[in-house]
Design an enzyme around this catalytic site. Structure first.
Site, mmCIF file in Angstrom:
data_model
loop_
_atom_site.group_PDB
_atom_site.id
_atom_site.type_symbol
_atom_site.label_atom_id
_atom_site.label_comp_id
_atom_site.label_asym_id
_atom_site.label_seq_id
_atom_site.Cartn_x
_atom_site.Cartn_y
_atom_site.Cartn_z
ATOM 1 N N THR A 1 0.817 -1.207 0.000
ATOM 2 C CA THR A 1 0.000 0.000 0.000
ATOM 3 C C THR A 1 0.853 1.260 0.000
ATOM 4 O O THR A 1 1.862 1.360 0.698
ATOM 5 C CB THR A 1 -0.929 0.006 1.227
ATOM 6 O OG1 THR A 1 -1.720 -1.180 1.212
ATOM 7 C CG2 THR A 1 -1.844 1.208 1.199
ATOM 8 N N GLU A 2 0.410 2.236 -0.792
ATOM 9 C CA GLU A 2 1.056 3.547 -0.878
ATOM 10 C C GLU A 2 -0.011 4.622 -0.756
ATOM 11 O O GLU A 2 -1.210 4.322 -0.837
ATOM 12 C CB GLU A 2 1.798 3.689 -2.211
ATOM 13 C CG GLU A 2 2.888 2.663 -2.427
ATOM 14 C CD GLU A 2 3.600 2.840 -3.768
ATOM 15 O OE1 GLU A 2 3.287 3.813 -4.480
ATOM 16 O OE2 GLU A 2 4.455 2.004 -4.090
ATOM 17 N N PRO A 3 0.375 5.885 -0.594
ATOM 18 C CA PRO A 3 -0.624 6.946 -0.510
ATOM 19 C C PRO A 3 -1.593 6.981 -1.694
ATOM 20 O O PRO A 3 -2.763 7.339 -1.536
ATOM 21 C CB PRO A 3 0.227 8.223 -0.451
ATOM 22 C CG PRO A 3 1.492 7.777 0.216
ATOM 23 C CD PRO A 3 1.729 6.385 -0.296
ATOM 24 N N GLU B 1 -6.567 -5.510 3.779
ATOM 25 C CA GLU B 1 -6.447 -6.684 2.886
ATOM 26 C C GLU B 1 -7.641 -6.798 1.947
ATOM 27 O O GLU B 1 -8.176 -7.883 1.712
ATOM 28 C CB GLU B 1 -6.233 -7.972 3.698
ATOM 29 C CG GLU B 1 -4.895 -7.980 4.426
ATOM 30 C CD GLU B 1 -4.336 -9.366 4.671
ATOM 31 O OE1 GLU B 1 -4.598 -10.277 3.861
ATOM 32 O OE2 GLU B 1 -3.628 -9.530 5.668
#
Length: 383
Positions: A126-128, A366
């Site tokens: 996950t990233e921004p 998730e």
């Protein structure tokens, strides 16, 4: 597809349930209050073999199944979701990618400590700008001689900053594929690598004892041999890992829903209101019956998906159904239990209050509930 437990599975479930009541539950309030992952309890979980449950004995595992892992996670989540997610992420996001896609050398080096619970690992996806849209990954990695040079950031990464965290596996854009699309690969980055920074832990609504950090990479260099799996298959490999992880999260949600039910049944039997036990009120009885129904349905859903996975059969849709049903059951049961507890339900010393804070993330992490609905709709051929 039978849902009956074998004698070995029943013994495991009883063992972990007893461990939870004797070791996990007594430490859960203080761990939540201090936002501290109790590594002594994690070590005890390792000694029980829980981190090695779904792995074959030849790589240091217990020779069990994903079903067995679900039983353990469900039992722990009844009392402490933070420790349950530590186990879930340690297995499905930390060790499983190494087992499934690692070279024999990577497996030999990394798996023994992970499967013994003496080390943890995170998975940086996950990233921004890349959560549900994981294909929008902006972290990059390019080869400079015999090293990968990694730049970018990740967020919400579980088990990434503990005293026993050994590495994180990160997805990164490593080039352009033949079809013109971005090539995404996965790379192992050991903790302590120059240019790799584990940022301060988040101040979260729930899962206070779970270790969660943002990560940054500024020209972080690792050997070319740290590529995990085939170059360009990182996104597809991740999707395979996530399908399995949804089963484990569903088991966690089931345990949380059951913990709320058990606490509520005990409380309303002791709580007197207007001269009689709260449990004598029909609306309370009906509420508890609905809570019980959610637990039962959730358990059937995750166990069905786990049996399919262990049998080598397709299970993606069933995993999505299980994750959707169980996360909603955990949230609904936490809300109802908190209401039954009244003012006490707003006090963190009571497990239902912690479940109320903890359970919301189950509908997000998730794969959000909306993503699960999309997967199910696609299976129906309407999306």
């Amino acid at each position: 597809m039978t849902m009956e437990l074998t004698d070995e599975e029943r013994e495991l479930a009883g063992l972990v349930r007893a461990f939870t009541e004797e070791v996990v539950a007594p430490a859960s309030y203080e761990a939540d209050r201090t936002h501290t992952l109790p590594l002594d309890v994690v070590a005890a979980m390792g000694e029980l073999g829980l981190f090695g449950l779904p792995f074959p004995e030849e790589v240091g595992g217990q020779g069990g199944s994903y079903f067995a892992l679900g039983l353990a996670i469900e039992a722990i989540a009844r009392a402490d979701q933070s420790l349950a997610i530590t186990l879930e992420a340690g297995v499905s996001l930390g060790a499983m990618p190494i087992f499934k896609f690692g070279t024999p050398e990577q497996q030999a080096e990394l798996l023994p400590e992970l499967l013994a619970g003496r080390a943890l690992a995170g998975f940086g996806l996950t990233e921004p700008e890349a959560g549900s849209d994981a294909g929008a990954t902006r972290t990059t990695a390019h080869l400079d001689g015999d090293e990968w040079v990694i730049d970018g950031s990740k967020q919400f990464i579980t088990n990434s900053g503990t005293a026993i965290t050994r590495f994180v596996t990160v997805t990164a854009v490593t080039g352009t594929a033949a079809n013109g699309k971005r090539e995404i690969s996965t790379i192992i980055v050991p903790n302590g690598t120059p240019g790799f920074t584990v940022e301060p832990a988040y101040d979260k609504v729930g899962w206070h004892a779970s270790d969660t950090h943002p990560l940054t990479f500024a020209s972080a260099r690792v050997p070319a041999g740290n590529l995990l799996g085939e170059r360009g298959r990182g996104f597809r490999n991740f999707l395979e890992i996530l399908d399995e992880g949804r089963i484990a999260i569903a088991a966690l949600g089931t345990g949380a829903a059951e913990g709320c039910l058990e606490a509520a049944v005990d409380y309303v039997g002791k709580r007197n209101v207007f001269g009689s036990a709260l449990s004598t009120r029909q609306h309370v009885q009906f509420l508890l019956a609905r809570m019980r129904t959610r637990v039962h349905t959730s358990r059937l859903a995750w166990q069905h998906a786990a049996r399919l996975r262990d049998a080598g059969r397709p299970f993606g849709e069933e995993a999505a159904i299980a994750k959707l049903v169980s996360s909603e059951a955990a949230m609904d049961n936490a809300r109802d239990a908190t209401q039954l507890f009244g003012g006490n339900g707003f006090m963190n010393e009571y497990p239902v209050a912690r479940h109320y804070r903890d359970s919301k993330i189950l509908e997000i992490g998730e794969g959000t509930s909306e993503v699960q609905l999309l997967i199910i709709a696609r299976a129906l051929g309407v999306a």
